[in-house]
Design a protein around this motif. Structure first.
Motif, PDB file in Angstrom:
ATOM      1  N   LEU A 501       2.969 -11.953   6.187  1.00 18.17           N
ATOM      2  CA  LEU A 501       2.383 -13.280   6.094  1.00 18.17           C
ATOM      3  C   LEU A 501       3.217 -14.145   5.160  1.00 18.17           C
ATOM      4  CD1 LEU A 501      -1.392 -12.289   5.745  1.00 18.17           C
ATOM      5  CD2 LEU A 501      -0.091 -12.715   7.825  1.00 18.17           C
ATOM      6  N   SER A 502       3.158 -15.465   5.347  1.00 18.48           N
ATOM      7  CA  SER A 502       3.971 -16.353   4.511  1.00 18.48           C
ATOM      8  C   SER A 502       3.598 -16.211   3.038  1.00 18.48           C
ATOM      9  CB  SER A 502       3.799 -17.802   4.960  1.00 18.48           C
ATOM     10  OG  SER A 502       2.430 -18.167   4.915  1.00 18.48           O
ATOM     11  N   GLN A 503       2.337 -15.881   2.764  1.00 13.34           N
ATOM     12  CA  GLN A 503       1.915 -15.574   1.408  1.00 13.34           C
ATOM     13  C   GLN A 503       0.657 -14.712   1.496  1.00 13.34           C
ATOM     14  OE1 GLN A 503       1.219 -19.354  -0.441  1.00 13.34           O
ATOM     15  NE2 GLN A 503      -0.742 -19.669   0.544  1.00 13.34           N
ATOM     16  N   PRO A 504       0.447 -13.793   0.530  1.00 16.68           N
ATOM     17  CA  PRO A 504      -0.744 -12.944   0.584  1.00 16.68           C
ATOM     18  C   PRO A 504      -2.013 -13.782   0.635  1.00 16.68           C
ATOM     19  CG  PRO A 504       0.807 -12.146  -1.075  1.00 16.68           C
ATOM     20  CD  PRO A 504       1.324 -13.473  -0.611  1.00 16.68           C
ATOM     21  N   VAL A 505      -2.986 -13.305   1.404  1.00 21.05           N
ATOM     22  CA  VAL A 505      -4.224 -14.041   1.611  1.00 21.05           C
ATOM     23  C   VAL A 505      -5.387 -13.231   1.065  1.00 21.05           C
ATOM     24  CG1 VAL A 505      -5.698 -15.185   3.295  1.00 21.05           C
ATOM     25  CG2 VAL A 505      -3.250 -15.051   3.692  1.00 21.05           C
ATOM     26  N   SER A 506      -6.268 -13.885   0.345  1.00 22.06           N
ATOM     27  CA  SER A 506      -7.438 -13.230  -0.220  1.00 22.06           C
ATOM     28  C   SER A 506      -8.365 -12.754   0.896  1.00 22.06           C
ATOM     29  CB  SER A 506      -8.175 -14.188  -1.154  1.00 22.06           C
ATOM     30  OG  SER A 506      -9.442 -13.667  -1.513  1.00 22.06           O
ATOM     31  N   ILE A 507      -8.742 -11.478   0.839  1.00 23.12           N
ATOM     32  CA  ILE A 507      -9.658 -10.932   1.844  1.00 23.12           C
ATOM     33  C   ILE A 507     -11.021 -11.609   1.735  1.00 23.12           C
ATOM     34  CG2 ILE A 507     -10.841  -8.847   2.615  1.00 23.12           C
ATOM     35  CD1 ILE A 507      -8.435  -7.230   1.747  1.00 23.12           C
ATOM     36  N   ALA A 508     -11.450 -11.863   0.504  1.00 25.97           N
ATOM     37  CA  ALA A 508     -12.746 -12.518   0.312  1.00 25.97           C
ATOM     38  C   ALA A 508     -12.755 -13.914   0.926  1.00 25.97           C
ATOM     39  CB  ALA A 508     -13.065 -12.594  -1.185  1.00 25.97           C
ATOM     40  N   GLU A 509     -11.667 -14.658   0.788  1.00 25.09           N
ATOM     41  CA  GLU A 509     -11.603 -16.006   1.363  1.00 25.09           C
ATOM     42  C   GLU A 509     -11.599 -15.945   2.882  1.00 25.09           C
ATOM     43  OE1 GLU A 509      -8.318 -18.128  -0.236  1.00 25.09           O
ATOM     44  OE2 GLU A 509      -9.035 -18.053  -2.305  1.00 25.09           O
ATOM     45  N   LEU A 510     -10.911 -14.950   3.459  1.00 25.19           N
ATOM     46  CA  LEU A 510     -10.908 -14.804   4.918  1.00 25.19           C
ATOM     47  C   LEU A 510     -12.316 -14.520   5.436  1.00 25.19           C
ATOM     48  CD1 LEU A 510      -7.653 -12.715   5.474  1.00 25.19           C
ATOM     49  CD2 LEU A 510      -8.051 -15.039   6.237  1.00 25.19           C
ATOM     50  N   LEU A 511     -13.049 -13.653   4.732  1.00 24.50           N
ATOM     51  CA  LEU A 511     -14.423 -13.354   5.148  1.00 24.50           C
ATOM     52  C   LEU A 511     -15.301 -14.597   5.021  1.00 24.50           C
ATOM     53  CD1 LEU A 511     -14.876  -9.861   3.449  1.00 24.50           C
ATOM     54  CD2 LEU A 511     -14.409 -10.319   5.854  1.00 24.50           C
ATOM     55  N   LEU A 512     -15.081 -15.369   3.954  1.00 21.29           N
ATOM     56  CA  LEU A 512     -15.881 -16.575   3.737  1.00 21.29           C
ATOM     57  C   LEU A 512     -15.622 -17.600   4.836  1.00 21.29           C
ATOM     58  CD1 LEU A 512     -17.804 -18.195   1.925  1.00 21.29           C
ATOM     59  CD2 LEU A 512     -15.796 -18.997   0.648  1.00 21.29           C
ATOM     60  N   GLU A 513     -14.342 -17.809   5.205  1.00 22.82           N
ATOM     61  CA  GLU A 513     -13.997 -18.769   6.257  1.00 22.82           C
ATOM     62  C   GLU A 513     -14.578 -18.354   7.601  1.00 22.82           C
ATOM     63  OE1 GLU A 513      -9.815 -19.270   6.348  1.00 22.82           O
ATOM     64  OE2 GLU A 513      -9.680 -20.217   4.371  1.00 22.82           O
ATOM     65  N   GLN A 547     -10.616  -6.925  -8.016  1.00 21.11           N
ATOM     66  CA  GLN A 547     -11.603  -8.009  -7.992  1.00 21.11           C
ATOM     67  C   GLN A 547     -11.378  -8.967  -6.824  1.00 21.11           C
ATOM     68  OE1 GLN A 547     -14.139  -7.835 -10.051  1.00 21.11           O
ATOM     69  NE2 GLN A 547     -13.220  -5.980 -10.921  1.00 21.11           N
ATOM     70  N   ASN A 548     -10.103  -9.224  -6.533  1.00 20.83           N
ATOM     71  CA  ASN A 548      -9.785 -10.165  -5.448  1.00 20.83           C
ATOM     72  C   ASN A 548      -8.567  -9.650  -4.679  1.00 20.83           C
ATOM     73  OD1 ASN A 548      -9.784 -12.437  -3.804  1.00 20.83           O
ATOM     74  ND2 ASN A 548      -8.569 -13.662  -5.233  1.00 20.83           N
ATOM     75  N   PRO A 549      -8.732  -8.569  -3.909  1.00 22.01           N
ATOM     76  CA  PRO A 549      -7.581  -8.007  -3.179  1.00 22.01           C
ATOM     77  C   PRO A 549      -7.066  -8.969  -2.119  1.00 22.01           C
ATOM     78  CG  PRO A 549      -9.628  -6.981  -2.469  1.00 22.01           C
ATOM     79  CD  PRO A 549      -9.968  -7.832  -3.655  1.00 22.01           C
ATOM     80  N   LYS A 550      -5.768  -8.931  -1.914  1.00 21.54           N
ATOM     81  CA  LYS A 550      -5.122  -9.807  -0.929  1.00 21.54           C
ATOM     82  C   LYS A 550      -4.356  -8.958   0.067  1.00 21.54           C
ATOM     83  CE  LYS A 550      -4.478 -13.728  -4.124  1.00 21.54           C
ATOM     84  NZ  LYS A 550      -5.081 -13.055  -5.300  1.00 21.54           N
ATOM     85  N   ILE A 551      -4.321  -9.425   1.299  1.00 23.86           N
ATOM     86  CA  ILE A 551      -3.562  -8.752   2.347  1.00 23.86           C
ATOM     87  C   ILE A 551      -2.240  -9.484   2.539  1.00 23.86           C
ATOM     88  CG2 ILE A 551      -4.784 -10.047   4.153  1.00 23.86           C
ATOM     89  CD1 ILE A 551      -4.393  -7.606   5.979  1.00 23.86           C
ATOM     90  N   ALA A 552      -1.124  -8.725   2.594  1.00 26.74           N
ATOM     91  CA  ALA A 552       0.210  -9.323   2.654  1.00 26.74           C
ATOM     92  C   ALA A 552       0.911  -9.072   3.984  1.00 26.74           C
ATOM     93  CB  ALA A 552       1.078  -8.808   1.515  1.00 26.74           C
ATOM     94  N   THR A 553       0.630  -7.949   4.642  1.00 26.05           N
ATOM     95  CA  THR A 553       1.329  -7.626   5.881  1.00 26.05           C
ATOM     96  C   THR A 553       0.368  -7.058   6.911  1.00 26.05           C
ATOM     97  OG1 THR A 553       1.899  -5.366   5.201  1.00 26.05           O
ATOM     98  CG2 THR A 553       3.477  -7.115   4.649  1.00 26.05           C
ATOM     99  N   LEU A 554       0.786  -7.128   8.159  1.00 29.71           N
ATOM    100  CA  LEU A 554       0.058  -6.532   9.281  1.00 29.71           C
ATOM    101  C   LEU A 554       1.035  -5.714  10.109  1.00 29.71           C
ATOM    102  CD1 LEU A 554      -2.075  -9.585  10.462  1.00 29.71           C
ATOM    103  CD2 LEU A 554      -2.963  -7.501   9.427  1.00 29.71           C
ATOM    104  N   PRO A 555       0.558  -4.745  10.875  1.00 31.98           N
ATOM    105  CA  PRO A 555       1.477  -3.996  11.734  1.00 31.98           C
ATOM    106  C   PRO A 555       1.985  -4.850  12.887  1.00 31.98           C
ATOM    107  CG  PRO A 555      -0.783  -3.305  12.107  1.00 31.98           C
ATOM    108  CD  PRO A 555      -0.807  -4.219  10.925  1.00 31.98           C
ATOM    109  N   LEU A 556       3.254  -4.712  13.194  1.00 31.79           N
ATOM    110  CA  LEU A 556       3.876  -5.431  14.315  1.00 31.79           C
ATOM    111  C   LEU A 556       3.913  -4.486  15.508  1.00 31.79           C
ATOM    112  CD1 LEU A 556       5.369  -7.937  15.356  1.00 31.79           C
ATOM    113  CD2 LEU A 556       7.486  -6.942  14.506  1.00 31.79           C
TER     114      LEU A 556
END
Length: 652
Positions: A501-513, A547-556
């Motif tokens: 990903l262009s920058q790590p994304v907060s898992i909590a924010e993804l769930l909230l969105e 407290q606020n884990p972020k996801i940085a990569t996904l499998p291709l």
């Protein structure tokens, strides 16, 4: 019931509607602003972007600037220096003319500009909100500055959330911006261009004024393209209003399987012209090997009386008289040039290595005669009956190859692959693979191995049409993609590439969105606890912030194909709440299933776009990789077959 009264729309609503038509993405806003800078006689244009142009889009030019007295109305609708009366449209020679670009942008973003004319003692700075000067600074402010204009667009679509959420990732939006700058840079050789991400020192595009078109193509697309270019100069045809046509096209030795959309400029305006694109593709198909695509850049000058530029809000399309005749005239010239250069071809060759026994006896002149296979009889070549003839060949290109325009932009920052595959010794994975193989259906395997994609029936219901032999089928491509990506994930387990990903994304924010917060703590705990396993087996990187884990990569899973990241929050939620993390087989198999759901194309209302993905990516994978099981039969329905149709017509 009383009919509702007709009332005029509020001015703010009208302006927001107009803004949605003109500005579709950061790249379309940039296109309008680039054209303004070129119209202003700029010889240098610098572009800087932040977060794909959504957070910030800055364009700096050294053009004539904007007079102080005009700053009050520069962002109002239909204010322009290009037209005075409607008849001027017949002779328009500038890029912009409607006066909608800055107005539209100011209604969906925060706009500020610094401008200076050559006779002004200082530069003037203004801020705009909804087409007018910002109430906080109602008068232009004097500042230091150089001749020209610097325009800054911030927080694009801040008040347009539906459009904002429909855009792609910042990396992909930035790639579209680079593509727009590249195309204008090739055409406008009198202008120097730079383009970079805001805050970085390195430029992704850096071209000085006066560079030739070939040098610009080399700098942007590389030497592999530039070394194979041919100059095109088509004879004028005044009867059809064609005054000039020049360009660059690749020769018959150009080796490229990645489709690069042709670049067309008509009267200096970047446009799409499907009839010309299809005709050129058809011309090249005679000379290039199957699957190879040319690079084409054309600049046409037509009699302005014959051209209607006022047919599209973004000026992406134009209409002109004698379209068929001009297209034929241009493609005949291209065919003539390709034919003249087709006297020699370059092929890659491989030296034949002789085995030790043959090499030792190579000088011996005696050879043992081989028994020749008898020729087949003529009876074997008997023409089949008409109702058994197959009209299409699954191995040949289809019509949609020429009807759609492939624009593949890779938004993967750093896709990685392992040089040596990791050995998988997990019993659960072997069992899952064995279950797939044992459930294989021979009839469906034959159908999918030789299918020919026809088209999308309904992208909202995810239905496509394909042909096998003399039969026509409708299939739920969502169900097929789910099974396909599950099997691809199973085959590549522990050996995935990396989609960063262009920058790590907060898992909590993804769930909230995504509106999935009822079990947020459980999801966060699972991904923090299992991050080592996820990284080793699935190339999913989670940082160690409990407290606020972020996801940085996904499998291709498939090179060149990316999942719809709008479903990422749902993928994380279902993976954290629906899986049995205590049972190895259920956990790994379930995670592969959720990964497959993430990769399944989302239901959309754009048939042409999903049709291109299905034809170029999904269907070739279905033919090569899918092991269908009997359960897929309910998702594949035969709708017609040629012998049956013949029987129907015979009864009529």
């Amino acid at each position: 019931m009383t009919a509702p009264r007709i009332r005029p729309l509020d001015e703010a609503v009208v302006n927001r509607i107009a803004a949605g038509e003109v500005v579709l993405a950061p790249s379309s806003a940039l296109k309008e602003l680039l054209e303004n800078s070129i119209d202003a006689q700029a010889t240098s244009i610098d572009v800087a972007c932040k977060e794909g142009g959504l957070k910030l889009l800055q364009i700096t030019d050294n053009g004539v600037g904007i007079a102080k007295d005009d700053l009050a109305i520069v962002c109002e609708r239909f204010t322009t220096s290009k037209l005075r009366k409607f008849e001027d449209l017949q002779h328009i020679a500038s890029y912009g003319f409607r006066g909608e670009a800055l107005a539209s942008i100011s209604h969906i973003a925060h706009v500020s500009l610094v401008t200076k004319t050559r006779d002004s003692p200082c530069a003037w700075k203004c801020r705009y909100e909804a087409g007018r000067l910002d109430l906080r600074t109602p008068e232009p402010q004097p500042v230091a500055g150089t001749d020209g204009t610097t325009l800054v667009v911030e927080d694009l679509f801040y008040n347009f959330p539906s459009r904002l959420h429909s855009l792609r990732s910042p990396a992909e939006e930035y790639a579209k911006i680079v593509d727009i700058v590249s195309k204008y840079a090739i055409h406008a050789t009198h202008v120097g261009f730079t383009c970079k991400k805001y805050g970085t020192a390195a430029n992704d595009i850096a071209l000085r004024s006066g560079m030739s078109q070939k040098e610009r193509v080399r700098a942007i697309y590389g030497s592999a393209v530039a070394s194979q270019l041919l100059e095109l100069d088509v004879e004028p045809h005044t009867d059809y209003g064609l005054l000039k046509c020049t360009g660059l096209i690749t020769n018959v030795n150009y080796d490229n399987k990645k489709s690069t959309p042709p670049i067309f400029f008509i009267n200096g305006r970047l446009v799409s012209c499907d009839p010309l694109r299809r005709a050129i593709a058809q011309t090249y198909s005679t000379y290039l090997p199957k699957g190879h695509k040319p690079f084409v850049f054309l600049s046409l000058e037509l009699d302005t009386v014959n051209v209607d530029v006022n047919v599209h809000p973004t000026k992406q399309e134009v209409r002109f008289l004698f379209e068929d005749e001009i297209v034929d005239h241009v493609t005949q010239k291209i065919a003539q040039i390709l034919a003249n250069t087709d006297v020699s071809r370059t092929f890659l060759t491989q030296q034949l290595l002789l085995g030790p026994k043959r090499a030792a006896t190579e000088d011996v002149a005696i050879s043992t005669p081989r028994k020749l296979r008898p020729l087949p009889s003529l009876g074997q070549y008997k023409r089949p009956s008409e109702h058994k003839l197959v009209r299409t060949d699954y191995s040949q290109p289809t019509l949609t190859t020429y009807l759609s325009q492939k624009t593949s932009v890779d938004s993967v920052d750093n896709p990685t692959s392992r040089t040596q595959r990791a050995k998988v010794r997990l019993k659960s994975i072997f069992e899952l693979k064995e279950e797939v193989e044992q459930a294989a259906d021979n009839n469906l395997t034959e159908v999918f191995s030789k299918l020919t994609f026809i088209g999308v029936v309904d992208s909202l219901k995810r239905l496509m049409c394909f042909q096998h032999d003399v039969k026509l089928y409708i299939a739920d491509y969502g169900a097929l993609c789910y099974e396909l990506f599950y099997q691809i994930g199973l085959a590549g387990f522990s050996n995935f590439g990396c989609l960063r990903l262009s920058q790590p994304v907060s898992i909590a924010e993804l769930l909230l969105e995504s509106g999935l917060t009822d079990q947020k703590d459980q999801v966060l705990e699972i991904f923090v606890e299992m991050r080592d396993m996820l990284k080793e087996y699935f190339s999913i990187e989670i940082d160690d912030d409990a407290q606020n884990p972020k996801i940085a990569t996904l499998p291709l899973l498939v090179k060149g194909y990316e999942p719809d990241l709008s479903k990422l929050g749902l993928f994380l939620y279902r993976s954290g709440t629906k899986l049995d993390w205590e049972d190895e087989k259920k956990c790994l198999g379930g995670l592969l299933q959720q990964l497959a759901l993430l990769y399944v194309p989302a239901a959309a209302d754009n048939d042409s776009k999903i049709g291109e993905v299905l034809e170029t990516t999904i269907c070739p994978l279905l033919k090569k990789r899918l092991i269908p099981h009997a359960g897929l039969a309910r998702d594949v329905v035969e709708v017609a077959n040629l012998p049956g149709l013949y029987r129907v017509f015979e009864r009529c």
